[in-house]
Scaffold this motif. Structure first.
Motif, PDB file in Angstrom:
ATOM      1  N   MET A   1       0.833  -1.209   0.000  1.00 11.68           N
ATOM      2  CA  MET A   1       0.000   0.000   0.000  1.00 11.68           C
ATOM      3  C   MET A   1       0.869   1.262   0.000  1.00 11.68           C
ATOM      4  O   MET A   1       0.481   2.292  -0.539  1.00 11.68           O
ATOM      5  N   ALA A   2       2.047   1.167   0.620  1.00 14.00           N
ATOM      6  CA  ALA A   2       2.985   2.303   0.573  1.00 14.00           C
ATOM      7  C   ALA A   2       3.469   2.497  -0.854  1.00 14.00           C
ATOM      8  O   ALA A   2       3.531   3.629  -1.361  1.00 14.00           O
ATOM      9  N   LEU A   3       3.783   1.377  -1.514  1.00 11.12           N
ATOM     10  CA  LEU A   3       4.266   1.470  -2.906  1.00 11.12           C
ATOM     11  C   LEU A   3       3.155   1.993  -3.818  1.00 11.12           C
ATOM     12  O   LEU A   3       3.389   2.827  -4.698  1.00 11.12           O
ATOM     13  N   ALA A   4       1.924   1.525  -3.564  1.00 12.33           N
ATOM     14  CA  ALA A   4       0.796   1.974  -4.392  1.00 12.33           C
ATOM     15  C   ALA A   4       0.523   3.461  -4.158  1.00 12.33           C
ATOM     16  O   ALA A   4       0.208   4.199  -5.096  1.00 12.33           O
ATOM     17  N   ALA A   5       0.657   3.902  -2.905  1.00 11.73           N
ATOM     18  CA  ALA A   5       0.431   5.323  -2.593  1.00 11.73           C
ATOM     19  C   ALA A   5       1.488   6.187  -3.286  1.00 11.73           C
ATOM     20  O   ALA A   5       1.190   7.275  -3.792  1.00 11.73           O
ATOM     21  N   LEU A   6       2.725   5.701  -3.314  1.00 15.86           N
ATOM     22  CA  LEU A   6       3.780   6.437  -4.028  1.00 15.86           C
ATOM     23  C   LEU A   6       3.444   6.519  -5.510  1.00 15.86           C
ATOM     24  O   LEU A   6       3.615   7.557  -6.147  1.00 15.86           O
TER      25      LEU A   6
END
Ligand code: SF4
Length: 417
Positions: free
Chosen positions: A98-103
């Motif tokens: 989810m951190a990667l997707a948010a980035l």
């Protein structure tokens, strides 16, 4: 007109920190302390979330955090970020994807909780991606979700344990050459929070994000948040703040902004309404008039200090530092600017007159409004004042009578009698 009425006294000397850039908002390194809040809508619902972000920005939030807990939330962020009036930070728990997707969605900041995003390889993957994109990360340690290993090692969520958690995360980040970081060490216990941030301030030179977590609903939540955040700010610690209230997040943003303005750490953007506590001299229901003035003025975003005073005998003098004020006497209101009476109005027009003058004061300035004062106002006001002193005497609260009695019965005048 910004900052009228705010005395330029001393502001706490900030402890030096390095500066990071969160989507164009500087945090740390001498930048103005910023206000944060967090949306309560589903991030997947971009329209509702954007409308809340706009409300938060209008209330004083410089940065807004949204949860990114599922793929639909990341998709929502992709729609929100380009239309947001302030930089968006994605809040990540448990799922590094989810951190990667948010980035990927374009967020300007991430918040990771080392207590629940624990796999070293995943943490490093997120940090490396953030580094490539130039996006800062907050290491958001929370006493309530401390890493179990640290809990075991320190016996409980101590300040040392919280700071160690942040230090370990920084270590993982540095292995991939990433150091674009701010740190928080929040707790719901105010003393624990204060001690943890003091230790963090001694340990790191990264900017600190202050907050008392899970503070609860106002007014107790506001008090807890203020006790922790204001104590640290007064020590020069803290670069960005968030109130965590069980309430509409607009209240969090408003409280954050008001606290910084009250401490002289940000210029006044909104109204500062002061009112006397009322006493035996009061000629009106001060609470009712102050509340009516607050309701009439608060949405106008006027950067001034306005005073509502219960009597004309002492009111204008007691509130002479206010930009504008009104004091009651003999069924009339004395409108004053910087302590000088400019108009006398009927009592039932006090609030309307105050609002009208506030708007003119902001648009025209103090000098112009003083020049536009009614020529007879000072004389009329003095006549009211004198009449009230004649009617009630100089000692309307009977203070001096009581002082004389105390002296006579128990003190300095006793022996003389
Ligand atoms: S003396 Fe007048 S202005 Fe002061 S507290 Fe009493 S009513 Fe208010």
């Amino acid at each position: 007109m910004v900052g009228m009425g705010q005395a330029a006294l001393t502001t706490p000397e900030r402890r030096p920190t390095r500066q990071i850039d969160v989507g164009g908002v500087a945090v740390g390194g001498g930048a103005p302390v910023t206000v944060q809040s967090m949306t309560t809508t589903k991030t997947a619902d971009a329209e509702s979330t954007l409308s809340q972000i706009y409300a938060l920005a209008a209330a004083g939030a410089d940065l807004v955090r949204c949860t990114c807990n599922e793929e639909a939330a990341a998709e929502g962020l992709a729609r929100i970020v380009p239309r947001s009036p302030v930089p968006i930070i994605a809040d990540i728990h448990f799922h590094h994807e989810m951190a990667l997707a948010a980035l990927e969605a374009g967020v300007q900041g991430l918040r990771l909780n080392p207590g629940n995003l624990r796999k070293e390889v995943e943490i490093k993957q997120v940090a490396a991606e953030a580094k490539d994109r130039g996006v800062p990360i907050r290491i958001g340690v929370n006493a309530g979700s401390l890493h179990p290993d640290l809990y075991k090692r320190f016996g409980s969520a101590t300040p040392e344990a919280l700071v160690e958690s942040a230090r370990m995360e920084l270590g993982f980040f540095s292995e991939v050459g990433f150091d674009d970081v701010k740190i928080s060490v929040k707790a719901s216990s105010v003393p624990l929070m204060i001690e943890s941030y003091r230790l963090a301030s001694e340990t790191f030179d990264h900017p600190l994000h202050l907050g008392v977590t899970e503070a609860g609903p106002p007014p107790a939540g506001l008090l807890k948040g203020t006790a922790g955040i204001a104590t640290l700010l007064a020590e020069g610690i803290g670069d960005t703040i968030r109130y965590s209230l069980t309430a509409d997040p607009v209240e969090e943003a408003r409280a954050g902004r008001q606290l910084l303005e009250a401490l002289g750490l940000r210029e006044r953007k909104g109204l500062d309404l002061i009112a006397c506590p009322s006493c035996g001299r009061a000629e009106i229901d001060v609470i009712a008039v102050a509340n009516a003035a607050q309701v009439a003025l608060e949405h106008r975003n006027l950067p001034i200090q306005v005073a509502v005073m219960g009597c004309v005998v002492n009111g204008p003098g007691e509130a002479r530092q206010a930009d504008l004020g009104i004091a009651a006497g003999r069924k009339r209101g004395h409108l004053f600017i910087k302590g000088k009476i400019v108009r006398v109005v009927p009592e039932d027009e006090m609030v309307d007159a105050l609002v009208a003058e506030a708007e003119k004061l902001v648009s025209e300035g103090v000098e112009a409004r003083l020049a536009a004062a009614d020529s007879t106002a000072e004389a009329e006001a003095e006549a009211d004042r004198r009449a009230l002193i004649d009617a009630k005497g100089d000692d309307a609260n009977a203070s001096e009578t009581k002082v004389a009695l105390i002296r006579k019965k128990y003190g300095t005048d006793r022996e003389a009698n």
